[in-house]
Enzyme design. Structure first.
Site, PDB file in Angstrom:
ATOM      1  N   ASP A 173     -24.580 -72.979 -35.543  1.00  0.00           N
ATOM      2  CA  ASP A 173     -23.884 -71.768 -35.091  1.00  0.00           C
ATOM      3  C   ASP A 173     -22.531 -72.132 -34.491  1.00  0.00           C
ATOM      4  O   ASP A 173     -22.410 -73.136 -33.785  1.00  0.00           O
ATOM      5  CB  ASP A 173     -24.745 -71.021 -34.054  1.00  0.00           C
ATOM      6  CG  ASP A 173     -24.396 -69.550 -33.974  1.00  0.00           C
ATOM      7  OD1 ASP A 173     -23.248 -69.228 -33.593  1.00  0.00           O
ATOM      8  OD2 ASP A 173     -25.250 -68.707 -34.300  1.00  0.00           O
TER       9      ASP A 173
ATOM     10  N   GLY B  94     -22.647 -65.335 -31.244  1.00  0.00           N
ATOM     11  CA  GLY B  94     -23.869 -65.800 -30.586  1.00  0.00           C
ATOM     12  C   GLY B  94     -23.569 -66.226 -29.160  1.00  0.00           C
ATOM     13  O   GLY B  94     -22.402 -66.370 -28.775  1.00  0.00           O
TER      14      GLY B  94
ATOM     15  N   ASP C 288     -18.887 -74.277 -37.630  1.00  0.00           N
ATOM     16  CA  ASP C 288     -18.681 -73.159 -38.550  1.00  0.00           C
ATOM     17  C   ASP C 288     -19.379 -73.492 -39.867  1.00  0.00           C
ATOM     18  O   ASP C 288     -19.235 -74.606 -40.367  1.00  0.00           O
ATOM     19  CB  ASP C 288     -17.161 -72.974 -38.768  1.00  0.00           C
ATOM     20  CG  ASP C 288     -16.851 -71.629 -39.392  1.00  0.00           C
ATOM     21  OD1 ASP C 288     -17.339 -71.362 -40.507  1.00  0.00           O
ATOM     22  OD2 ASP C 288     -16.122 -70.843 -38.761  1.00  0.00           O
ATOM     23  N   VAL C 289     -20.104 -72.525 -40.435  1.00  0.00           N
ATOM     24  CA  VAL C 289     -20.832 -72.810 -41.678  1.00  0.00           C
ATOM     25  C   VAL C 289     -19.894 -72.994 -42.875  1.00  0.00           C
ATOM     26  O   VAL C 289     -20.324 -73.484 -43.918  1.00  0.00           O
ATOM     27  CB  VAL C 289     -21.874 -71.714 -42.021  1.00  0.00           C
ATOM     28  CG1 VAL C 289     -23.073 -71.793 -41.101  1.00  0.00           C
ATOM     29  CG2 VAL C 289     -21.255 -70.327 -42.024  1.00  0.00           C
TER      30      VAL C 289
ATOM     31  N   LEU D  51     -28.258 -66.657 -41.600  1.00  0.00           N
ATOM     32  CA  LEU D  51     -27.929 -65.429 -40.851  1.00  0.00           C
ATOM     33  C   LEU D  51     -26.514 -65.502 -40.283  1.00  0.00           C
ATOM     34  O   LEU D  51     -26.121 -64.646 -39.484  1.00  0.00           O
ATOM     35  CB  LEU D  51     -28.916 -65.227 -39.687  1.00  0.00           C
ATOM     36  CG  LEU D  51     -30.289 -64.664 -40.019  1.00  0.00           C
ATOM     37  CD1 LEU D  51     -31.183 -65.689 -40.693  1.00  0.00           C
ATOM     38  CD2 LEU D  51     -30.978 -64.148 -38.772  1.00  0.00           C
TER      39      LEU D  51
ATOM     40  N   SER E   6     -23.151 -64.730 -39.785  1.00  0.00           N
ATOM     41  CA  SER E   6     -22.098 -63.739 -40.062  1.00  0.00           C
ATOM     42  C   SER E   6     -22.084 -62.752 -38.905  1.00  0.00           C
ATOM     43  O   SER E   6     -23.152 -62.329 -38.453  1.00  0.00           O
ATOM     44  CB  SER E   6     -22.387 -62.955 -41.349  1.00  0.00           C
ATOM     45  OG  SER E   6     -21.485 -61.853 -41.460  1.00  0.00           O
TER      46      SER E   6
ATOM     47  N   THR F 207     -16.760 -66.720 -44.163  1.00  0.00           N
ATOM     48  CA  THR F 207     -18.093 -67.077 -43.635  1.00  0.00           C
ATOM     49  C   THR F 207     -19.151 -66.726 -44.674  1.00  0.00           C
ATOM     50  O   THR F 207     -20.052 -67.526 -44.959  1.00  0.00           O
ATOM     51  CB  THR F 207     -18.366 -66.302 -42.324  1.00  0.00           C
ATOM     52  OG1 THR F 207     -17.452 -66.769 -41.336  1.00  0.00           O
ATOM     53  CG2 THR F 207     -19.792 -66.479 -41.844  1.00  0.00           C
TER      54      THR F 207
ATOM     55  N   TYR G 141     -16.959 -57.452 -44.987  1.00  0.00           N
ATOM     56  CA  TYR G 141     -18.392 -57.688 -44.748  1.00  0.00           C
ATOM     57  C   TYR G 141     -19.200 -57.291 -45.991  1.00  0.00           C
ATOM     58  O   TYR G 141     -19.960 -58.097 -46.523  1.00  0.00           O
ATOM     59  CB  TYR G 141     -18.808 -56.865 -43.540  1.00  0.00           C
ATOM     60  CG  TYR G 141     -20.243 -57.016 -43.112  1.00  0.00           C
ATOM     61  CD1 TYR G 141     -20.701 -58.199 -42.505  1.00  0.00           C
ATOM     62  CD2 TYR G 141     -21.165 -55.977 -43.274  1.00  0.00           C
ATOM     63  CE1 TYR G 141     -22.023 -58.318 -42.082  1.00  0.00           C
ATOM     64  CE2 TYR G 141     -22.484 -56.092 -42.846  1.00  0.00           C
ATOM     65  CZ  TYR G 141     -22.904 -57.270 -42.252  1.00  0.00           C
ATOM     66  OH  TYR G 141     -24.224 -57.386 -41.829  1.00  0.00           O
TER      67      TYR G 141
ATOM     68  N   ARG H  48     -22.463 -52.007 -31.631  1.00  0.00           N
ATOM     69  CA  ARG H  48     -23.308 -51.170 -32.495  1.00  0.00           C
ATOM     70  C   ARG H  48     -23.957 -50.068 -31.665  1.00  0.00           C
ATOM     71  O   ARG H  48     -23.983 -50.110 -30.434  1.00  0.00           O
ATOM     72  CB  ARG H  48     -24.345 -52.046 -33.210  1.00  0.00           C
ATOM     73  CG  ARG H  48     -23.709 -52.813 -34.358  1.00  0.00           C
ATOM     74  CD  ARG H  48     -24.670 -53.741 -35.051  1.00  0.00           C
ATOM     75  NE  ARG H  48     -24.836 -54.990 -34.311  1.00  0.00           N
ATOM     76  CZ  ARG H  48     -25.521 -56.045 -34.748  1.00  0.00           C
ATOM     77  NH1 ARG H  48     -26.108 -55.990 -35.939  1.00  0.00           N
ATOM     78  NH2 ARG H  48     -25.624 -57.156 -34.031  1.00  0.00           N
TER      79      ARG H  48
END
Ligand code: NAD
Ligand code: UDP
Length: 343
Positions: A42, A47, A67-68, A84, A86, A103, A156, A197
């Site tokens: 992560d 996060g 970073d992935v 997961l 993103s 990403t 996204y 959200r």
């Protein structure tokens, strides 16, 4: 594809990319409780340290902070990868849209390469945003969607669509075992107070006695899945022996308007908050509800926690986390409309 792994019944080494996030931290915790070794990868973009700190108590937990989209070498054999990584909240994924796209495209490709190198099973956390502003309702997996590829949500939506394409291309060309979960709106403890959200926004606003922000008329709908149900669904999809040859919707089919949700929150947390309307964001989907027949049939999975149970639990967590007093027990059910048990 149906790959039998030598250690199917025993502890496995599992990479959770995005494991410091809201859903990812619950997933890591469940996997660790089952005795697996978990490598959380992560960048801490969205996060938090608080999410991973309790995971460090498990001997099998390891954290790689990166970073992935950068090359990843865990330096040990890997059996499974959950991707997961993103940002998931519209304000967060729109904050740096190019990074969000990278990403989901470059990051997913890197993780698929890692899965290929280790012959690991791969589960992609995809999204109901694949369907865009849907013209089919409820949404089944064979619906191809209605996405604006140049709008502000495209980084996204299109990033996640490209990631799905990559998954199935790796399966076809490299024999990789991939599973794709299309996740519908999920909520629960460990969402960030500033996540943006709807559920976290309204609970945080109500606890502070501030107005609840309803975007547009509030007639648009969503279907809210409690995080424990989602995590059960993700693990069921990873563990089913034969990989489904297509994506699987995971979500709670109980559908609510945003206005209904606001009134439930106000009943639950009676701090005198008014409702204020704000402009509807661009390309905001008007209706969303998953058809979960495929998940029921292939995984034997369906959600167990209805909104009238999950919302008070989430509100109590936020109250504790943000230093408010406990939510009175009487309000925990009085706000619930007669929703019944979930399907
Ligand atoms: P979240 O923002 O809480 O978690 C995402 C995690 O990914 C964070 O820990 C973040 O730091 C990490 N991350 C982001 N970009 C990264 C990068 N480039 N490299 C490494 N780590 C990175 O979001 P969430 O709600 O927990 O969502 C988790 C996954 O589930 C996401 O892929 C999201 O698209 C998907 N999903 C979630 C929902 C939902 O309602 N929660 C709905 C549909 C899909
Ligand atoms: N929304 C709202 N007020 C808020 C946050 C969101 O009315 O404070 C609306 C938003 O416009 C959308 C719905 O709630 O119609 C769900 O938004 P969210 O960002 O949670 O997720 P989405 O499903 O849009 O990705």
């Amino acid at each position: 594809m149906n790959m039998i792994r030598p250690n199917d019944s025993g502890p496995r080494t599992i990479v959770v990319a995005g494991g410091a996030g809201f859903v990812g931290s619950h997933l890591c915790e469940n996997l660790l409780q089952q005795g697996h070794r978990v490598i959380c990868v992560d960048s801490f973009l969205t996060g938090t340290e608080a999410n991973v700190e309790p995971l460090s108590n498990f001997a099998g937990f390891r954290l790689i902070r990166q970073d992935v989209a950068e090359p990843l070498d865990p330096g040990e054999p890997v059996d499974e990868i959950y991707n997961l990584a993103s940002p998931a909240s519209p304000p967060h994924y729109q904050a740096d849209p190019v990074h969000t796209m990278m990403t989901n495209v470059v990051g997913t490709a890197r993780l698929l390469d890692l899965a290929s190198a280790h012959e690991a099973r791969f589960l992609q956390a995809s999204t109901s945003e694949i369907y865009g502003d849907p013209e089919q309702h409820p949404q089944r997996e064979d619906y191809l969607g209605h996405v604006n590829c140049t709008g502000t949500r495209a980084c996204y939506d299109e990033g996640k669509r490209a990631a799905e394409a990559l998954c199935y291309d790796y399966a076809r060309t490299r024999g990789l075992d991939v599973r794709v979960a299309r996740i519908f709106n999920t909520y629960g403890p460990r969402m960030r107070p500033d996540d943006g959200r709807i559920v976290s926004n309204m609970i945080v606003q109500a606890l502070a006695g501030e107005p609840l922000t309803v975007y547009g008329t509030g007639k648009q709908t969503r279907s809210f899945c409690f995080v424990s149900d989602l995590v059960d669904g993700l693990m069921a999809l990873m563990n089913v022996s034969a990989a489904p040859d297509a994506p699987v919707n995971l979500g709670n089919p109980q559908e609510f308007s945003i206005a209904e949700l606001a009134s439930q929150v106000r009943d639950l947390i009676p701090s005198g908050s008014q409702i204020v309307h704000r402009p509807l964001p661009e390309d905001d989907p008007k209706r969303r509800r998953p058809d979960i027949s495929r998940a029921k049939e292939l995984l034997g999975w369906s959600p167990k926690v209805s909104l009238d149970r999950g919302l008070p639990e989430t509100a109590s967590w936020f109250a504790l986390h943000l230093g408010h007093g406990p939510i009175p027990q009487t309000n925990r059910t009085s706000g619930a409309r007669a929703a019944g048990a979930t399907a």
